[in-house]
Design a protein around this motif. Structure first.
Motif, PDB file in Angstrom:
ATOM      1  N   ILE A  24     -33.764 -47.700  45.127  1.00 45.79           N
ATOM      2  CA  ILE A  24     -34.609 -47.234  45.665  1.00 45.79           C
ATOM      3  C   ILE A  24     -34.049 -46.511  47.215  1.00 45.79           C
ATOM      4  O   ILE A  24     -32.795 -47.391  47.506  1.00 45.79           O
ATOM      5  CB  ILE A  24     -35.992 -47.191  46.405  1.00 45.79           C
ATOM      6  N   PRO A  25     -33.719 -45.665  47.537  1.00 48.62           N
ATOM      7  CA  PRO A  25     -32.234 -45.249  48.527  1.00 48.62           C
ATOM      8  C   PRO A  25     -32.857 -46.182  50.111  1.00 48.62           C
ATOM      9  O   PRO A  25     -31.858 -46.515  50.868  1.00 48.62           O
ATOM     10  CB  PRO A  25     -32.481 -43.440  48.558  1.00 48.62           C
ATOM     11  N   GLN A  26     -33.689 -45.701  49.582  1.00 45.65           N
ATOM     12  CA  GLN A  26     -34.438 -46.887  51.562  1.00 45.65           C
ATOM     13  C   GLN A  26     -35.711 -47.654  51.502  1.00 45.65           C
ATOM     14  O   GLN A  26     -36.655 -47.161  50.936  1.00 45.65           O
ATOM     15  CB  GLN A  26     -35.053 -45.890  52.193  1.00 45.65           C
ATOM     16  N   ILE A  27     -35.643 -48.200  52.221  1.00 45.22           N
ATOM     17  CA  ILE A  27     -37.147 -49.002  52.001  1.00 45.22           C
ATOM     18  C   ILE A  27     -38.019 -48.602  54.195  1.00 45.22           C
ATOM     19  O   ILE A  27     -37.521 -48.634  54.772  1.00 45.22           O
ATOM     20  CB  ILE A  27     -36.966 -50.622  52.414  1.00 45.22           C
ATOM     21  N   GLU A  28     -39.498 -48.399  53.787  1.00 40.73           N
ATOM     22  CA  GLU A  28     -39.820 -47.512  55.477  1.00 40.73           C
ATOM     23  C   GLU A  28     -41.274 -48.600  55.685  1.00 40.73           C
ATOM     24  O   GLU A  28     -41.682 -49.274  55.663  1.00 40.73           O
ATOM     25  CB  GLU A  28     -40.769 -46.085  54.645  1.00 40.73           C
ATOM     26  N   ILE A  29     -40.467 -48.448  57.188  1.00 41.06           N
ATOM     27  CA  ILE A  29     -41.627 -49.143  57.684  1.00 41.06           C
ATOM     28  C   ILE A  29     -41.980 -48.393  59.088  1.00 41.06           C
ATOM     29  O   ILE A  29     -41.813 -47.997  60.064  1.00 41.06           O
ATOM     30  CB  ILE A  29     -40.906 -50.477  58.574  1.00 41.06           C
ATOM     31  N   PRO A  30     -43.250 -48.447  57.898  1.00 48.13           N
ATOM     32  CA  PRO A  30     -44.015 -47.224  59.146  1.00 48.13           C
ATOM     33  C   PRO A  30     -44.254 -47.813  60.811  1.00 48.13           C
ATOM     34  O   PRO A  30     -44.066 -48.512  61.267  1.00 48.13           O
ATOM     35  CB  PRO A  30     -45.489 -46.903  58.847  1.00 48.13           C
ATOM     36  N   ALA A  31     -44.312 -46.459  61.790  1.00 45.32           N
ATOM     37  CA  ALA A  31     -44.708 -46.824  63.094  1.00 45.32           C
ATOM     38  C   ALA A  31     -46.258 -47.409  62.962  1.00 45.32           C
ATOM     39  O   ALA A  31     -47.228 -47.518  63.196  1.00 45.32           O
ATOM     40  CB  ALA A  31     -44.988 -45.131  63.511  1.00 45.32           C
ATOM     41  N   ASN A  32     -45.645 -48.889  64.420  1.00 49.11           N
ATOM     42  CA  ASN A  32     -46.046 -49.645  64.517  1.00 49.11           C
ATOM     43  C   ASN A  32     -46.826 -50.143  62.890  1.00 49.11           C
ATOM     44  O   ASN A  32     -49.158 -50.641  63.060  1.00 49.11           O
ATOM     45  CB  ASN A  32     -47.328 -49.270  65.555  1.00 49.11           C
ATOM     46  N   GLY A  33     -46.720 -50.456  62.323  1.00 48.39           N
ATOM     47  CA  GLY A  33     -46.457 -50.903  60.941  1.00 48.39           C
ATOM     48  C   GLY A  33     -46.239 -52.086  60.320  1.00 48.39           C
ATOM     49  O   GLY A  33     -44.922 -52.665  60.881  1.00 48.39           O
ATOM     50  N   THR A  34     -46.072 -52.548  59.204  1.00 49.78           N
ATOM     51  CA  THR A  34     -45.975 -53.603  58.434  1.00 49.78           C
ATOM     52  C   THR A  34     -45.250 -52.953  56.642  1.00 49.78           C
ATOM     53  O   THR A  34     -46.538 -52.602  56.176  1.00 49.78           O
ATOM     54  CB  THR A  34     -46.802 -54.643  58.235  1.00 49.78           C
ATOM     55  N   THR A  35     -44.149 -53.691  56.115  1.00 48.74           N
ATOM     56  CA  THR A  35     -43.992 -53.372  55.420  1.00 48.74           C
ATOM     57  C   THR A  35     -43.827 -54.999  53.981  1.00 48.74           C
ATOM     58  O   THR A  35     -43.340 -55.889  55.271  1.00 48.74           O
ATOM     59  CB  THR A  35     -42.974 -52.288  55.531  1.00 48.74           C
ATOM     60  N   GLU A  36     -44.608 -55.071  52.836  1.00 44.38           N
ATOM     61  CA  GLU A  36     -44.139 -56.407  53.031  1.00 44.38           C
ATOM     62  C   GLU A  36     -43.521 -56.218  51.755  1.00 44.38           C
ATOM     63  O   GLU A  36     -43.750 -55.276  50.723  1.00 44.38           O
ATOM     64  CB  GLU A  36     -45.621 -57.107  52.143  1.00 44.38           C
ATOM     65  N   LEU A  37     -42.189 -56.711  51.549  1.00 41.91           N
ATOM     66  CA  LEU A  37     -41.101 -57.245  50.702  1.00 41.91           C
ATOM     67  C   LEU A  37     -41.825 -58.407  50.178  1.00 41.91           C
ATOM     68  O   LEU A  37     -41.681 -59.533  50.247  1.00 41.91           O
ATOM     69  CB  LEU A  37     -39.925 -56.764  51.025  1.00 41.91           C
ATOM     70  N   LYS A  38     -42.851 -58.390  48.688  1.00 40.53           N
ATOM     71  CA  LYS A  38     -42.873 -59.566  47.744  1.00 40.53           C
ATOM     72  C   LYS A  38     -42.850 -59.096  46.273  1.00 40.53           C
ATOM     73  O   LYS A  38     -42.060 -58.395  45.572  1.00 40.53           O
ATOM     74  CB  LYS A  38     -44.760 -59.795  47.791  1.00 40.53           C
ATOM     75  N   PRO A  39     -42.670 -60.139  45.537  1.00 41.36           N
ATOM     76  CA  PRO A  39     -42.369 -60.479  44.420  1.00 41.36           C
ATOM     77  C   PRO A  39     -43.690 -59.748  43.691  1.00 41.36           C
ATOM     78  O   PRO A  39     -44.626 -59.198  43.821  1.00 41.36           O
ATOM     79  CB  PRO A  39     -43.149 -61.956  43.971  1.00 41.36           C
ATOM     80  N   GLY A  40     -43.264 -58.064  42.449  1.00 40.92           N
ATOM     81  CA  GLY A  40     -43.788 -57.636  41.793  1.00 40.92           C
ATOM     82  C   GLY A  40     -43.481 -56.137  42.689  1.00 40.92           C
ATOM     83  O   GLY A  40     -44.576 -55.418  42.199  1.00 40.92           O
ATOM     84  N   GLY A  41     -43.116 -56.312  43.834  1.00 38.67           N
ATOM     85  CA  GLY A  41     -43.004 -54.609  44.640  1.00 38.67           C
ATOM     86  C   GLY A  41     -41.686 -54.924  45.616  1.00 38.67           C
ATOM     87  O   GLY A  41     -40.423 -54.887  44.442  1.00 38.67           O
ATOM     88  N   LEU A  42     -41.715 -54.603  46.819  1.00 36.75           N
ATOM     89  CA  LEU A  42     -39.821 -54.393  46.806  1.00 36.75           C
ATOM     90  C   LEU A  42     -39.225 -55.412  47.188  1.00 36.75           C
ATOM     91  O   LEU A  42     -40.076 -56.497  47.511  1.00 36.75           O
ATOM     92  CB  LEU A  42     -40.474 -53.857  48.316  1.00 36.75           C
ATOM     93  N   HIS A  43     -38.206 -55.488  47.272  1.00 36.60           N
ATOM     94  CA  HIS A  43     -37.701 -56.625  47.459  1.00 36.60           C
ATOM     95  C   HIS A  43     -35.741 -56.367  47.068  1.00 36.60           C
ATOM     96  O   HIS A  43     -35.967 -54.374  47.330  1.00 36.60           O
ATOM     97  CB  HIS A  43     -37.526 -57.576  46.496  1.00 36.60           C
ATOM     98  N   ILE A  44     -35.145 -56.556  47.918  1.00 36.20           N
ATOM     99  CA  ILE A  44     -33.900 -56.761  47.809  1.00 36.20           C
ATOM    100  C   ILE A  44     -33.708 -57.567  47.128  1.00 36.20           C
ATOM    101  O   ILE A  44     -33.003 -58.855  46.860  1.00 36.20           O
ATOM    102  CB  ILE A  44     -32.867 -57.255  49.572  1.00 36.20           C
ATOM    103  N   MET A  45     -32.086 -56.510  45.943  1.00 29.97           N
ATOM    104  CA  MET A  45     -31.584 -57.269  44.973  1.00 29.97           C
ATOM    105  C   MET A  45     -30.287 -58.212  44.975  1.00 29.97           C
ATOM    106  O   MET A  45     -29.999 -57.393  45.828  1.00 29.97           O
ATOM    107  CB  MET A  45     -32.499 -55.806  43.593  1.00 29.97           C
ATOM    108  N   LEU A  46     -30.142 -59.042  44.794  1.00 27.03           N
ATOM    109  CA  LEU A  46     -28.770 -59.885  44.684  1.00 27.03           C
ATOM    110  C   LEU A  46     -27.808 -60.148  43.315  1.00 27.03           C
ATOM    111  O   LEU A  46     -28.371 -60.695  42.849  1.00 27.03           O
ATOM    112  CB  LEU A  46     -29.272 -61.269  45.530  1.00 27.03           C
ATOM    113  N   ILE A  47     -27.277 -58.690  43.136  1.00 29.70           N
ATOM    114  CA  ILE A  47     -26.871 -58.884  42.066  1.00 29.70           C
ATOM    115  C   ILE A  47     -25.439 -59.259  41.303  1.00 29.70           C
ATOM    116  O   ILE A  47     -24.784 -59.071  42.602  1.00 29.70           O
ATOM    117  CB  ILE A  47     -26.887 -57.601  41.364  1.00 29.70           C
TER     118      ILE A  47
END
Ligand SMILES: [Cu+2]
Length: 163
Positions: free
Chosen positions: A90-113
């Motif tokens: 995906i081109p970007q990971i969004e963190i909402p204003a005054n909010g939280t974004t969780e990167l977790k197994p089975g969801g959003l993550h940063i891939m080290l290829i």
């Protein structure tokens, strides 16, 4: 007349200072519980996860990530494709204003290829997050074993059955 000029230049200086502070999106992001996934030698990729908290009144986007542990670093998500979980870039990971974004197994993550070396428990992986305004944040994360977590879980079930 002279007084007014001084007052104006002071106001301009403090406005510039506060604009500089506002410009650094990285300063508005707090990171909790970062970790990277252990992978055996020769594994094609690993992934890293964390919880991102945005304490500003505007949405902040991660537009890229950088690390010297692997050849290519990508922002990924999982999608459920007719019951089959697939990863995609995906081109970007969004963190909402005054909010939280969780990167977790089975969801959003940063891939080290293409890890340059095996990524093992006990090591620390460093990933640099790049935000839309160009500011960056360095994240040091411990390596965790998913296999060990699963084995512990099975061991607990086994122990329970023996009672
Ligand atoms: Cu991925």
């Amino acid at each position: 007349m002279k007084k007014t000029l001084i007052a104006l230049s002071l106001a301009a200086t403090s406005t510039l200072a506060s604009m500089n502070l506002l410009a650094a999106q990285a300063d508005h992001i707090n990171i909790e519980n970062p970790f990277a996934r252990e992978v055996p030698p020769g594994a094609p990729a690993s992934a890293s996860f964390m919880t991102l908290k945005n304490n500003s009144d505007e949405q902040i986007d991660i537009v890229a990530a950088h690390s010297d542990v692997a050849k290519v670093i990508e922002l990924h998500t999982h999608t459920n494709d007719n019951g089959v979980m697939r990863m995609r870039k995906i081109p970007q990971i969004e963190i909402p204003a005054n909010g939280t974004t969780e990167l977790k197994p089975g969801g959003l993550h940063i891939m080290l290829i293409g890890p340059h070396n095996p990524i093992k428990v006990g090591q620390t992986v460093t990933v640099e997050l790049e935000f839309k305004d160009g500011s960056r944040k360095t994240v040091d994360m411990p390596v965790k074993s998913f296999k060990k977590m699963m084995m512990n879980h099975q061991g607990m079930q086994h122990g329970h059955g023996m009672h």
